[in-house]
Design an enzyme around this catalytic site. Structure first.
Site, PDB file in Angstrom:
ATOM      1  N   HIS A 176       0.724  -1.275   0.125  1.00 26.32           N
ATOM      2  CA  HIS A 176       0.016   0.080  -0.161  1.00 26.32           C
ATOM      3  C   HIS A 176       0.978   1.261   0.055  1.00 26.32           C
ATOM      4  O   HIS A 176       1.260   1.935   1.022  1.00 26.32           O
ATOM      5  CB  HIS A 176      -1.158   0.079   1.094  1.00 26.32           C
ATOM      6  N   HIS A 195       1.421   5.043  -2.316  1.00 27.81           N
ATOM      7  CA  HIS A 195       0.833   5.940  -3.348  1.00 27.81           C
ATOM      8  C   HIS A 195       2.139   6.694  -4.017  1.00 27.81           C
ATOM      9  O   HIS A 195       3.089   7.182  -3.279  1.00 27.81           O
ATOM     10  CB  HIS A 195       0.153   7.058  -2.450  1.00 27.81           C
ATOM     11  N   ASP A 230       2.442   8.937  -5.929  1.00 29.59           N
ATOM     12  CA  ASP A 230       2.512  10.373  -5.681  1.00 29.59           C
ATOM     13  C   ASP A 230       2.538  10.850  -4.271  1.00 29.59           C
ATOM     14  O   ASP A 230       2.688  11.999  -4.085  1.00 29.59           O
ATOM     15  CB  ASP A 230       1.057  10.939  -6.351  1.00 29.59           C
ATOM     16  N   GLY A 240      -9.154   8.175  -2.248  1.00 27.81           N
ATOM     17  CA  GLY A 240      -9.751   9.496  -1.736  1.00 27.81           C
ATOM     18  C   GLY A 240     -10.429   9.648  -0.601  1.00 27.81           C
ATOM     19  O   GLY A 240     -10.122   8.754   0.419  1.00 27.81           O
ATOM     20  N   HIS A 260      -9.773   1.229  -0.349  1.00 26.62           N
ATOM     21  CA  HIS A 260      -9.558   2.128   0.662  1.00 26.62           C
ATOM     22  C   HIS A 260     -10.956   2.021   1.455  1.00 26.62           C
ATOM     23  O   HIS A 260     -12.013   2.530   0.938  1.00 26.62           O
ATOM     24  CB  HIS A 260      -9.158   3.720   0.557  1.00 26.62           C
ATOM     25  N   GLU A 312     -11.202   3.200   6.958  1.00 26.81           N
ATOM     26  CA  GLU A 312     -10.033   3.783   7.349  1.00 26.81           C
ATOM     27  C   GLU A 312     -10.490   5.173   8.093  1.00 26.81           C
ATOM     28  O   GLU A 312     -10.613   5.053   9.341  1.00 26.81           O
ATOM     29  CB  GLU A 312      -9.260   4.460   6.139  1.00 26.81           C
ATOM     30  N   HIS A 334      -6.246  -0.435   4.624  1.00 27.62           N
ATOM     31  CA  HIS A 334      -6.474  -0.214   6.152  1.00 27.62           C
ATOM     32  C   HIS A 334      -7.326  -0.853   6.680  1.00 27.62           C
ATOM     33  O   HIS A 334      -7.095  -1.496   7.633  1.00 27.62           O
ATOM     34  CB  HIS A 334      -6.907   1.405   6.160  1.00 27.62           C
ATOM     35  N   ASP A 341       1.890   3.972   3.016  1.00 29.23           N
ATOM     36  CA  ASP A 341       0.748   4.717   2.526  1.00 29.23           C
ATOM     37  C   ASP A 341       1.625   6.019   1.842  1.00 29.23           C
ATOM     38  O   ASP A 341       1.277   5.873   0.378  1.00 29.23           O
ATOM     39  CB  ASP A 341       0.080   5.059   3.671  1.00 29.23           C
TER      40      ASP A 341
END
Ligand code: ZN
Length: 366
Positions: free
Chosen positions: A18, A20, A22, A190, A225, A228, A249, A307
């Site tokens: 997991h 990201h 970016d 998101g 996701h 969370e 999560h 994350d």
């Protein structure tokens, strides 16, 4: 040389699922590219930049996601930057002992044809257009170059975004098109808790459900996701309706015994991110028993990831140390990495290979 050999053998044992892309940019790269491209980051020094993108105190998921607005312009619509950050991520991952990772991102949010204000968005027919498809191509290029140079394996998960279900179909099409080139799954990311916290219909739309069910039929792996910042019901929904094999999560699944038992019984894999869980405010500091500790005690199928290290500022070791403070032991970490390898979205043969490697690295008998 000998040292390096042993070092290499010793360290390549972590699997991170997991992450990201970016959210894994080097602060130095953000700084350098901003200077070169004349992008105003709202600060004057590298140290200040670090200060504004790092979240150091528990906050909310929405706050946790804010720094992305600062540094995303560095890569949005820039093919070279996208290739570069993917390449650099391989180096950073190899350095901290990762043998395999899955990097995720929204191809639309990295493009310049979607998700930008009307005055900045570029038409897909324009010469300067960097479409979601182009984004995927460039990231895969960077990862391939990094895999070779740093002796690591990297794959991609493409994200749908909450509130942007008109992109979902497109995301799935890219998963299918690039399946053999390194895209291994689909996700929805998101702010699941956003303004639509209690309205599941809005949070995950019928369109998203349709697309995820189609993904299942097409043999595209699925994670989401859920649980969370949002409630356990979101985890239930992800399992039943999005047909996910993994949950990003999932902490709040432990609030509802029935839903949590379902996760355990079905062996749904939980992608746990310790620091992130606190920094997003998903798990309050006052919580007696962290959900990840419950995962470990109940022998849940979970793994450990970061994350978004640009924002958390953590290494995997930091994450493990935090869990050690809460009482987890080496055996839990070995198991978590084994779980991660088993829950990876690699094709069977490659997964077997990874499993053997991880078992050997952790000194577990086959
Ligand atoms: Zn995430």
């Amino acid at each position: 040389k000998k040292y390096k050999f042993y070092g290499h053998l010793f360290i390549y044992l972590q699997v991170e699922l997991h992450l990201h892309l970016d959210g894994s940019l080097r602060i130095t790269t953000i700084w350098e590219l901003a200077q070169k491209k004349g992008i105003d980051l709202g600060c004057n020094t590298l140290a200040e930049l670090e200060n504004i993108v790092r979240i150091r105190r528990p906050s909310t998921l929405a706050e946790f996601l804010k720094p992305y607005k600062i540094f995303m312009p560095i890569i949005i619509g820039d093919p070279e930057a996208l290739e570069r950050v993917a390449y650099e991520l391989c180096e950073d991952q190899a350095k901290q002992g990762v043998c395999y990772f899955e990097a995720r991102f929204s191809p639309h949010l990295c493009s310049n044809t979607h998700g930008l204000p009307p005055d900045q968005v570029v038409s897909p027919d324009d010469d300067k257009a960097v479409t979601p498809r182009k984004v995927v191509e460039k990231v895969l290029e960077g990862l391939r170059r990094g895999e070779k140079d740093f002796n690591i394996k990297a794959r991609v998960i493409l994200c749908c975004m909450v509130g942007q279900s008109s992109w979902d179909e497109d995301v799935l099409a890219l998963c299918v098109e690039f399946k053999l080139q390194g895209v291994v799954g689909i996700d929805i990311a998101g702010d699941e808790a956003g303004e639509v916290e209690t309205d599941n219909e809005e949070n995950v739309t019928m369109k998203t459900i349709e697309v995820f069910q189609k993904a299942e039929r097409l043999g595209i792996h699925r994670t989401a996701h859920a649980g969370e910042a949002g409630p356990a019901a979101n985890v239930d929904r992800a399992i039943r309706e999005l047909r996910v094999e993994r949950i990003g999560h999932g902490y709040h699944s432990t609030d509802d015994e029935e839903i949590y038992n379902q996760v355990l019984n079905l062996g749904i894999h939980l992608e746990a991110c310790p620091y992130s869980s606190y920094l997003t405010g998903s798990v309050p500091l006052t919580t007696q028993k962290h959900p990840i500790i419950r995962y470990a005690e109940d022998n849940a199928n979970f793994s450990i990831s970061r994350d978004g290290p640009t924002v958390t500022g953590t290494t995997l070791n930091d994450e493990y140390d935090l869990l050690k403070c809460m009482g987890l032991k080496e055996v839990h970490f070995a198991r978590a990495n084994l779980n991660a390898a088993r829950a990876s979205f690699l094709p069977d043969e490659e997964k077997q290979e990874l499993l053997e490697h991880v078992k050997n690295m952790h000194g577990l008998s086959l």
